[in-house]
Design an enzyme around this catalytic site. Sequence first.
Site, PDB file in Angstrom:
ATOM      1  N   ASP A   1     -41.491 -23.266  11.614  1.00  0.00           N
ATOM      2  CA  ASP A   1     -41.551 -22.413  10.411  1.00  0.00           C
ATOM      3  C   ASP A   1     -40.436 -21.373  10.422  1.00  0.00           C
ATOM      4  O   ASP A   1     -39.830 -21.077   9.383  1.00  0.00           O
ATOM      5  CB  ASP A   1     -42.912 -21.713  10.327  1.00  0.00           C
ATOM      6  CG  ASP A   1     -44.042 -22.670   9.978  1.00  0.00           C
ATOM      7  OD1 ASP A   1     -43.745 -23.814   9.565  1.00  0.00           O
ATOM      8  OD2 ASP A   1     -45.217 -22.278  10.123  1.00  0.00           O
TER       9      ASP A   1
ATOM     10  N   GLU B   1     -38.345 -30.603   5.653  1.00  0.00           N
ATOM     11  CA  GLU B   1     -37.102 -29.909   6.014  1.00  0.00           C
ATOM     12  C   GLU B   1     -35.985 -30.277   5.044  1.00  0.00           C
ATOM     13  O   GLU B   1     -34.802 -30.160   5.370  1.00  0.00           O
ATOM     14  CB  GLU B   1     -36.695 -30.242   7.456  1.00  0.00           C
ATOM     15  CG  GLU B   1     -36.086 -31.599   7.680  1.00  0.00           C
ATOM     16  CD  GLU B   1     -37.095 -32.747   7.804  1.00  0.00           C
ATOM     17  OE1 GLU B   1     -36.692 -33.820   8.255  1.00  0.00           O
ATOM     18  OE2 GLU B   1     -38.269 -32.566   7.428  1.00  0.00           O
TER      19      GLU B   1
ATOM     20  N   ASP C   1     -30.845 -31.945   4.521  1.00  0.00           N
ATOM     21  CA  ASP C   1     -31.993 -31.740   5.398  1.00  0.00           C
ATOM     22  C   ASP C   1     -31.501 -31.219   6.740  1.00  0.00           C
ATOM     23  O   ASP C   1     -30.299 -31.097   6.972  1.00  0.00           O
ATOM     24  CB  ASP C   1     -32.834 -33.012   5.545  1.00  0.00           C
ATOM     25  CG  ASP C   1     -32.060 -34.154   6.187  1.00  0.00           C
ATOM     26  OD1 ASP C   1     -30.943 -33.898   6.698  1.00  0.00           O
ATOM     27  OD2 ASP C   1     -32.552 -35.283   6.163  1.00  0.00           O
TER      28      ASP C   1
ATOM     29  N   HIS D   1     -45.131 -25.732  15.829  1.00  0.00           N
ATOM     30  CA  HIS D   1     -44.915 -25.584  14.386  1.00  0.00           C
ATOM     31  C   HIS D   1     -44.534 -24.162  13.982  1.00  0.00           C
ATOM     32  O   HIS D   1     -43.847 -23.967  12.974  1.00  0.00           O
ATOM     33  CB  HIS D   1     -46.173 -26.026  13.625  1.00  0.00           C
ATOM     34  CG  HIS D   1     -46.371 -27.514  13.667  1.00  0.00           C
ATOM     35  ND1 HIS D   1     -45.654 -28.379  12.883  1.00  0.00           N
ATOM     36  CD2 HIS D   1     -47.185 -28.288  14.433  1.00  0.00           C
ATOM     37  CE1 HIS D   1     -46.025 -29.622  13.125  1.00  0.00           C
ATOM     38  NE2 HIS D   1     -46.955 -29.598  14.065  1.00  0.00           N
TER      39      HIS D   1
ATOM     40  N   ASN E   1     -40.276 -28.997  16.258  1.00  0.00           N
ATOM     41  CA  ASN E   1     -41.741 -28.916  16.153  1.00  0.00           C
ATOM     42  C   ASN E   1     -42.416 -29.482  17.401  1.00  0.00           C
ATOM     43  O   ASN E   1     -43.400 -28.919  17.911  1.00  0.00           O
ATOM     44  CB  ASN E   1     -42.225 -29.679  14.919  1.00  0.00           C
ATOM     45  CG  ASN E   1     -42.114 -28.847  13.647  1.00  0.00           C
ATOM     46  OD1 ASN E   1     -42.119 -27.636  13.690  1.00  0.00           O
ATOM     47  ND2 ASN E   1     -42.006 -29.517  12.519  1.00  0.00           N
TER      48      ASN E   1
END
Length: 202
Positions: free
Chosen positions: A154, A180, A137, A150, A145
């Site tokens: 992304d 993630e 991860d 966000h 974020n």
Amino acid sequence: HHLDKAQIAEIFRQVTPAQSGQLKSGLNFITWVRLQNFDGLLISVQPLREGMSSETGRVTLVLILMWGVFSVVLIASHQAIIRMTGRLLTLQETLSWRANYDGLTRLLNRSAFFEHAEKLSVFSERQQQPVSLIQLDLDHFKSVNDSLGHHAGDIVLTHSAAVIAKAMRKRDILGRVGGEEFCILLPDTGLAEAVEIAERIR
């Protein structure tokens, strides 16, 4: 209407005893019937316009028009079916893609990845080959974020997926299994080699 010698010769060539018939000569339709009580023929010559104005001609014309309309409808229906089939195939491909891939990273989604993992596990067990799994991860992803929004998150996910994919081998299988979180399946790979690949990705 007068017949020339060639037309008369053609009629006599086609006539057999106790028979009637017809032939087309230019724009004329010639019909004949053998007389039963006399040695002779009854011949009728009708120009195309005259033939079409008769009852038989009108019926023939209607049948021709109906055949034409039917042909047009058939061709249009055939084209419509081809277009519809093409759209259905495109829709099927789209739905299949959405069912198996993550829309953001374009990697296998969770369910599709574990389906691949199950199949590979069974295959590897049969072939007595090792198989490895890397789960990873992104550290501090939540802070990206929270601080940048966000959309930035992304971008980070998309870039990370590309970095991981570049470090993999062609036969490896990569999927996004959480926000993630990523997983990589390594066919025919032992622990030592899997650790090397994981370190390269890190």
